[in-house]
Design a protein around this motif. Structure first.
Motif, PDB file in Angstrom:
ATOM      1  N   PRO A   1     -26.341  47.512 -32.083  1.00 35.43           N
ATOM      2  CA  PRO A   1     -25.714  47.721 -33.394  1.00 35.43           C
ATOM      3  C   PRO A   1     -24.519  46.781 -33.581  1.00 35.43           C
ATOM      4  O   PRO A   1     -23.685  46.623 -32.684  1.00 35.43           O
ATOM      5  CB  PRO A   1     -25.252  49.184 -33.339  1.00 35.43           C
ATOM      6  N   GLY A   2     -24.480  46.132 -34.724  1.00 35.11           N
ATOM      7  CA  GLY A   2     -23.355  45.267 -35.040  1.00 35.11           C
ATOM      8  C   GLY A   2     -23.452  43.868 -34.477  1.00 35.11           C
ATOM      9  O   GLY A   2     -22.587  43.025 -34.763  1.00 35.11           O
ATOM     10  N   TYR A   3     -24.487  43.576 -33.659  1.00 36.55           N
ATOM     11  CA  TYR A   3     -24.615  42.221 -33.114  1.00 36.55           C
ATOM     12  C   TYR A   3     -25.037  41.281 -34.236  1.00 36.55           C
ATOM     13  O   TYR A   3     -25.957  41.562 -35.000  1.00 36.55           O
ATOM     14  CB  TYR A   3     -25.622  42.203 -31.971  1.00 36.55           C
ATOM     15  N   ALA A   4     -24.389  40.123 -34.332  1.00 32.40           N
ATOM     16  CA  ALA A   4     -24.495  39.291 -35.526  1.00 32.40           C
ATOM     17  C   ALA A   4     -25.828  38.567 -35.655  1.00 32.40           C
ATOM     18  O   ALA A   4     -26.331  38.374 -36.765  1.00 32.40           O
ATOM     19  CB  ALA A   4     -23.347  38.274 -35.549  1.00 32.40           C
ATOM     20  N   THR A   5     -26.418  38.138 -34.545  1.00 35.12           N
ATOM     21  CA  THR A   5     -27.610  37.276 -34.605  1.00 35.12           C
ATOM     22  C   THR A   5     -28.855  38.062 -34.222  1.00 35.12           C
ATOM     23  O   THR A   5     -28.900  38.689 -33.166  1.00 35.12           O
ATOM     24  CB  THR A   5     -27.445  36.071 -33.668  1.00 35.12           C
ATOM     25  N   ALA A   6     -29.863  38.013 -35.076  1.00 29.63           N
ATOM     26  CA  ALA A   6     -31.099  38.759 -34.829  1.00 29.63           C
ATOM     27  C   ALA A   6     -31.966  38.044 -33.797  1.00 29.63           C
ATOM     28  O   ALA A   6     -31.829  36.851 -33.547  1.00 29.63           O
ATOM     29  CB  ALA A   6     -31.870  38.941 -36.129  1.00 29.63           C
ATOM     30  N   GLY A   7     -32.900  38.809 -33.228  1.00 27.93           N
ATOM     31  CA  GLY A   7     -33.864  38.241 -32.307  1.00 27.93           C
ATOM     32  C   GLY A   7     -33.769  38.841 -30.919  1.00 27.93           C
ATOM     33  O   GLY A   7     -32.666  39.015 -30.381  1.00 27.93           O
ATOM     34  N   VAL A   8     -34.928  39.172 -30.327  1.00 29.67           N
ATOM     35  CA  VAL A   8     -35.005  39.601 -28.928  1.00 29.67           C
ATOM     36  C   VAL A   8     -36.141  38.826 -28.275  1.00 29.67           C
ATOM     37  O   VAL A   8     -37.039  38.319 -28.946  1.00 29.67           O
ATOM     38  CB  VAL A   8     -35.238  41.122 -28.799  1.00 29.67           C
ATOM     39  N   SER A   9     -36.095  38.752 -26.938  1.00 26.88           N
ATOM     40  CA  SER A   9     -37.040  37.897 -26.221  1.00 26.88           C
ATOM     41  C   SER A   9     -37.493  38.541 -24.921  1.00 26.88           C
ATOM     42  O   SER A   9     -36.788  39.376 -24.335  1.00 26.88           O
ATOM     43  CB  SER A   9     -36.414  36.535 -25.892  1.00 26.88           C
ATOM     44  N   ASP A  10     -38.665  38.104 -24.458  1.00 27.35           N
ATOM     45  CA  ASP A  10     -39.105  38.351 -23.098  1.00 27.35           C
ATOM     46  C   ASP A  10     -39.918  37.136 -22.663  1.00 27.35           C
ATOM     47  O   ASP A  10     -39.941  36.118 -23.356  1.00 27.35           O
ATOM     48  CB  ASP A  10     -39.889  39.672 -22.975  1.00 27.35           C
ATOM     49  N   ALA A  11     -40.577  37.219 -21.515  1.00 23.33           N
ATOM     50  CA  ALA A  11     -41.320  36.069 -20.996  1.00 23.33           C
ATOM     51  C   ALA A  11     -42.774  36.442 -20.764  1.00 23.33           C
ATOM     52  O   ALA A  11     -43.088  37.564 -20.345  1.00 23.33           O
ATOM     53  CB  ALA A  11     -40.692  35.569 -19.694  1.00 23.33           C
ATOM     54  N   LEU A  12     -43.667  35.487 -21.027  1.00 20.87           N
ATOM     55  CA  LEU A  12     -45.107  35.676 -20.878  1.00 20.87           C
ATOM     56  C   LEU A  12     -45.660  34.791 -19.765  1.00 20.87           C
ATOM     57  O   LEU A  12     -44.939  33.961 -19.198  1.00 20.87           O
ATOM     58  CB  LEU A  12     -45.825  35.343 -22.192  1.00 20.87           C
ATOM     59  N   PHE A  13     -46.946  34.968 -19.474  1.00 23.62           N
ATOM     60  CA  PHE A  13     -47.637  34.168 -18.465  1.00 23.62           C
ATOM     61  C   PHE A  13     -49.004  33.791 -18.998  1.00 23.62           C
ATOM     62  O   PHE A  13     -49.730  34.641 -19.531  1.00 23.62           O
ATOM     63  CB  PHE A  13     -47.794  34.964 -17.163  1.00 23.62           C
ATOM     64  N   MET A  14     -49.381  32.507 -18.877  1.00 19.91           N
ATOM     65  CA  MET A  14     -50.711  32.070 -19.293  1.00 19.91           C
ATOM     66  C   MET A  14     -51.124  30.862 -18.468  1.00 19.91           C
ATOM     67  O   MET A  14     -50.296  30.244 -17.780  1.00 19.91           O
ATOM     68  CB  MET A  14     -50.741  31.773 -20.793  1.00 19.91           C
ATOM     69  N   THR A  15     -52.414  30.526 -18.523  1.00 21.95           N
ATOM     70  CA  THR A  15     -52.958  29.487 -17.653  1.00 21.95           C
ATOM     71  C   THR A  15     -53.944  28.608 -18.408  1.00 21.95           C
ATOM     72  O   THR A  15     -54.517  29.008 -19.425  1.00 21.95           O
ATOM     73  CB  THR A  15     -53.685  30.105 -16.441  1.00 21.95           C
ATOM     74  N   SER A  16     -54.154  27.411 -17.866  1.00 29.97           N
ATOM     75  CA  SER A  16     -55.141  26.490 -18.427  1.00 29.97           C
ATOM     76  C   SER A  16     -55.732  25.658 -17.299  1.00 29.97           C
ATOM     77  O   SER A  16     -55.071  25.374 -16.301  1.00 29.97           O
ATOM     78  CB  SER A  16     -54.503  25.567 -19.463  1.00 29.97           C
ATOM     79  N   ARG A  17     -56.978  25.235 -17.498  1.00 31.08           N
ATOM     80  CA  ARG A  17     -57.642  24.352 -16.547  1.00 31.08           C
ATOM     81  C   ARG A  17     -57.959  22.993 -17.150  1.00 31.08           C
ATOM     82  O   ARG A  17     -58.537  22.152 -16.466  1.00 31.08           O
ATOM     83  CB  ARG A  17     -58.908  25.020 -15.999  1.00 31.08           C
ATOM     84  N   ASP A  18     -57.602  22.780 -18.401  1.00 35.10           N
ATOM     85  CA  ASP A  18     -57.785  21.459 -19.009  1.00 35.10           C
ATOM     86  C   ASP A  18     -56.576  21.003 -19.813  1.00 35.10           C
ATOM     87  O   ASP A  18     -56.565  19.915 -20.359  1.00 35.10           O
ATOM     88  CB  ASP A  18     -59.039  21.430 -19.893  1.00 35.10           C
ATOM     89  N   GLY A  19     -55.541  21.837 -19.892  1.00 30.22           N
ATOM     90  CA  GLY A  19     -54.308  21.463 -20.569  1.00 30.22           C
ATOM     91  C   GLY A  19     -54.278  21.753 -22.045  1.00 30.22           C
ATOM     92  O   GLY A  19     -53.210  21.669 -22.665  1.00 30.22           O
ATOM     93  N   ILE A  20     -55.401  22.089 -22.651  1.00 31.00           N
ATOM     94  CA  ILE A  20     -55.458  22.356 -24.086  1.00 31.00           C
ATOM     95  C   ILE A  20     -55.887  23.789 -24.365  1.00 31.00           C
ATOM     96  O   ILE A  20     -55.296  24.478 -25.194  1.00 31.00           O
ATOM     97  CB  ILE A  20     -56.417  21.369 -24.783  1.00 31.00           C
ATOM     98  N   ASN A  21     -56.917  24.256 -23.675  1.00 33.97           N
ATOM     99  CA  ASN A  21     -57.431  25.617 -23.850  1.00 33.97           C
ATOM    100  C   ASN A  21     -56.702  26.550 -22.888  1.00 33.97           C
ATOM    101  O   ASN A  21     -56.775  26.365 -21.664  1.00 33.97           O
ATOM    102  CB  ASN A  21     -58.937  25.648 -23.594  1.00 33.97           C
ATOM    103  N   TRP A  22     -56.033  27.538 -23.443  1.00 31.55           N
ATOM    104  CA  TRP A  22     -55.159  28.407 -22.658  1.00 31.55           C
ATOM    105  C   TRP A  22     -55.686  29.830 -22.649  1.00 31.55           C
ATOM    106  O   TRP A  22     -56.105  30.359 -23.672  1.00 31.55           O
ATOM    107  CB  TRP A  22     -53.733  28.365 -23.208  1.00 31.55           C
ATOM    108  N   ARG A  23     -55.640  30.441 -21.464  1.00 30.56           N
ATOM    109  CA  ARG A  23     -56.074  31.817 -21.273  1.00 30.56           C
ATOM    110  C   ARG A  23     -54.851  32.725 -21.264  1.00 30.56           C
ATOM    111  O   ARG A  23     -53.973  32.597 -20.404  1.00 30.56           O
ATOM    112  CB  ARG A  23     -56.824  31.967 -19.949  1.00 30.56           C
ATOM    113  N   ARG A  24     -54.781  33.608 -22.261  1.00 32.72           N
ATOM    114  CA  ARG A  24     -53.758  34.656 -22.271  1.00 32.72           C
ATOM    115  C   ARG A  24     -54.438  35.987 -21.998  1.00 32.72           C
ATOM    116  O   ARG A  24     -54.479  36.875 -22.838  1.00 32.72           O
ATOM    117  CB  ARG A  24     -53.011  34.662 -23.605  1.00 32.72           C
ATOM    118  N   ILE A  25     -54.982  36.098 -20.800  1.00 38.40           N
ATOM    119  CA  ILE A  25     -55.653  37.328 -20.400  1.00 38.40           C
ATOM    120  C   ILE A  25     -54.668  38.487 -20.375  1.00 38.40           C
ATOM    121  O   ILE A  25     -54.990  39.616 -20.745  1.00 38.40           O
ATOM    122  CB  ILE A  25     -56.323  37.139 -19.023  1.00 38.40           C
TER     123      ILE A  25
END
Length: 493
Positions: A313-337
């Motif tokens: 409450p009262g914090y001036a700047t909006a936005g929250v974050s976390d971190a994800l994990f994903m993989t690729s075997r060709d650099g373009i097509n990514w698996r977000r299983i």
């Protein structure tokens, strides 16, 4: 219909007979995908439909269960993501030439030395006064700021500043592993803003200069940590950078990639491609890197940003974050299983404010049993800081079975070597075993049971069977697990 061996059926009948109700789940044979056609920025091209079983040529390399590439069928087993362990805070940006907006950390290993590069003092996003700082460690825990004497801050050169200028907003260094790299350009980096991404080089990681006056990329916003590295599997440089799906800072923050033979001339950026059911989300950073000891697999640890949320409450700047994990075997097509977060903000309320929980780019190996990474916390607070993360070596994800047990059948594969090793862990009552089948599902060899916790547990075969006799031939593995995880496997001599 898969041919099932009597061993497979007896194990399954036993589990069903125990009232465990195992359900079969087929996994798509998602392998190397064809080169992506030209895509309109912001439009994720669909991943091709499931392909029939193909022989996986794995040789003697490590294969990780971070995706479903090796999997044909799971029966009572699931792919499970393993969050890292949060360790100690290793750096607080509390020096006069740093501050609460220090960010975009890079961790790299050069021999016995681990270096952190990060944005220091920054009066504005676009400022010639912004600086890049560097800290060093031998153990990845205790970092020192060397007094380099390169740039003055408030009249003194007693600081760890290695670069100053607009590019310091997001300078992202790496040690070039290209065997043809010039020694005077052993360190390289990408940096820039406002649709101008520059290539920089250094002989020692301390003294930096642009490799050419003109930007090397102009298609993208680049208002993030844009990373580049040498991909030894493909024999090219890769770059992953920021663009906005709607252009002109509209839509979603997203990731695109380019390749280069010389780090100066880059291909047209291609947006990362995901399966159609992946939700549209702001991916603030990408932290893409080849997996250590398995560089044919690209790992990414993007920071997910939810700009419309405010927790404090009262914090001036909006936005929250976390971190994800994903993989690729060709650099373009990514698996977000794994759709869940890889790192959560947890109980710390200062991690529930904007632009915290940003994974640093880089994986270092300070010890033989684990990988080390870092994540920034408390952005925009006086104690803006960096925390160490650790994870089991190659233990980002696993095939997992609960106490009821289950099986994982691989795609047909061809290997080189004389023995099979598993990175696995069981409980005191848990077990892992392996059956080798021919490509049609006929049982050829059966292992003894494994239990314990090993990074390279050698599989022993019953009846004196010789694995070497099957090298170079298409085979399948049927892994049976009970209260256990298998993280990775490798054939070796």
């Amino acid at each position: 219909m898969e041919a099932k061996t009597s061993y497979h059926m007896s194990r399954r009948r036993f589990l069903i007979g125990m009232g465990l109700g195992i359900s079969a789940v087929s996994i798509s044979a998602c392998g190397q995908m064809p080169p992506s056609p030209a895509s309109t920025p912001g439009e994720a091209s669909p991943i091709p439909a499931d392909s029939p079983a193909q022989v996986r040529e794995i040789g003697s390399r490590w294969e990780l269960f971070v995706d479903d590439w090796l999997i044909s069928r799971l029966d009572g087993v699931e792919l499970r993501l393993h969050p890292p362990i949060k360790r100690e805070v290793v750096l607080v940006a509390d020096q006069p030439w740093e501050g609460k907006w220090s960010a975009y950390f890079t961790a790299l290993q050069d021999g016995p030395t681990i270096r952190l590069y990060y944005r220091g003092f920054t009066p504005a996003d676009v400022s010639e006064e912004t600086c890049t700082c560097m800290a060093e460690s031998r153990d990845g825990i205790h970092f020192e700021r060397p007094k380099l004497g390169l740039y003055a801050f408030n009249g003194s050169k007693q600081n760890n500043i290695v670069h100053r200028g607009i590019e310091s907003h997001n300078l992202a260094p790496f040690v070039d592993q290209n065997p043809q790299a010039c020694p005077d350009e052993r360190y390289k980096a990408l940096a820039g803003l406002q649709s101008k991404l520059y290539a920089l080089s250094s002989p020692d990681g301390l003294r930096w200069q642009k490799m050419q006056a003109e930007p090397v990329m102009t298609q993208g916003a680049f208002d993030s940590l844009n990373v580049g590295f040498w991909d030894q599997t493909a024999g090219v440089y890769r770059a992953y950078s920021r663009y906005w799906t709607g252009g002109e800072y509209k839509g979603y923050r997203a990731i695109q990639s380019s390749t280069s033979a010389d780090f100066l001339r880059w291909s047209t950026p291609q947006p990362n491609r995901y399966s159609p059911d992946v939700p549209k989300e702001h991916l603030y950073t990408n932290a893409t890197i080849p997996c250590p000891d398995a560089p044919h697999i690209l790992l990414a640890f993007p920071k997910r940003f939810v700009p419309e949320r405010t927790k404090l409450p009262g914090y001036a700047t909006a936005g929250v974050s976390d971190a994800l994990f994903m993989t690729s075997r060709d650099g373009i097509n990514w698996r977000r299983i794994f759709r869940e977060a890889w790192v959560r903000p947890d109980l710390d309320e200062r991690n529930w404010t904007h632009r915290s929980n940003m994974p640093a780019w880089g994986i270092v190996q300070a010890g033989p049993d684990e990988f080390t990474m870092y994540i920034s916390e408390h952005y925009d607070w006086p104690d803006n800081r960096l925390r160490r993360l650790t994870m089991r070596r190659h233990g980002f994800a696993s095939i997992h079975a609960a106490a009821g047990g289950g099986t994982c059948l691989t795609q047909p594969l061809r290997f080189e070597g004389t023995e099979l090793v598993l990175n696995y862990a069981t409980t005191a009552a848990g077990v892992v075993s392996v059956e080798v089948q021919d490509a049609n599902g006929q049982a050829l060899m059966q292992s003894d049971d494994l239990f314990g916790n090993e990074l390279t547990g050698v599989v022993r075969w019953l009846g004196g069977a010789r694995l070497a006799d099957l090298a170079g031939k298409p085979v399948r593995l049927l892994l049976t697990l009970r209260d256990a995880d298998v993280y990775a496997l490798r054939f070796r001599s």
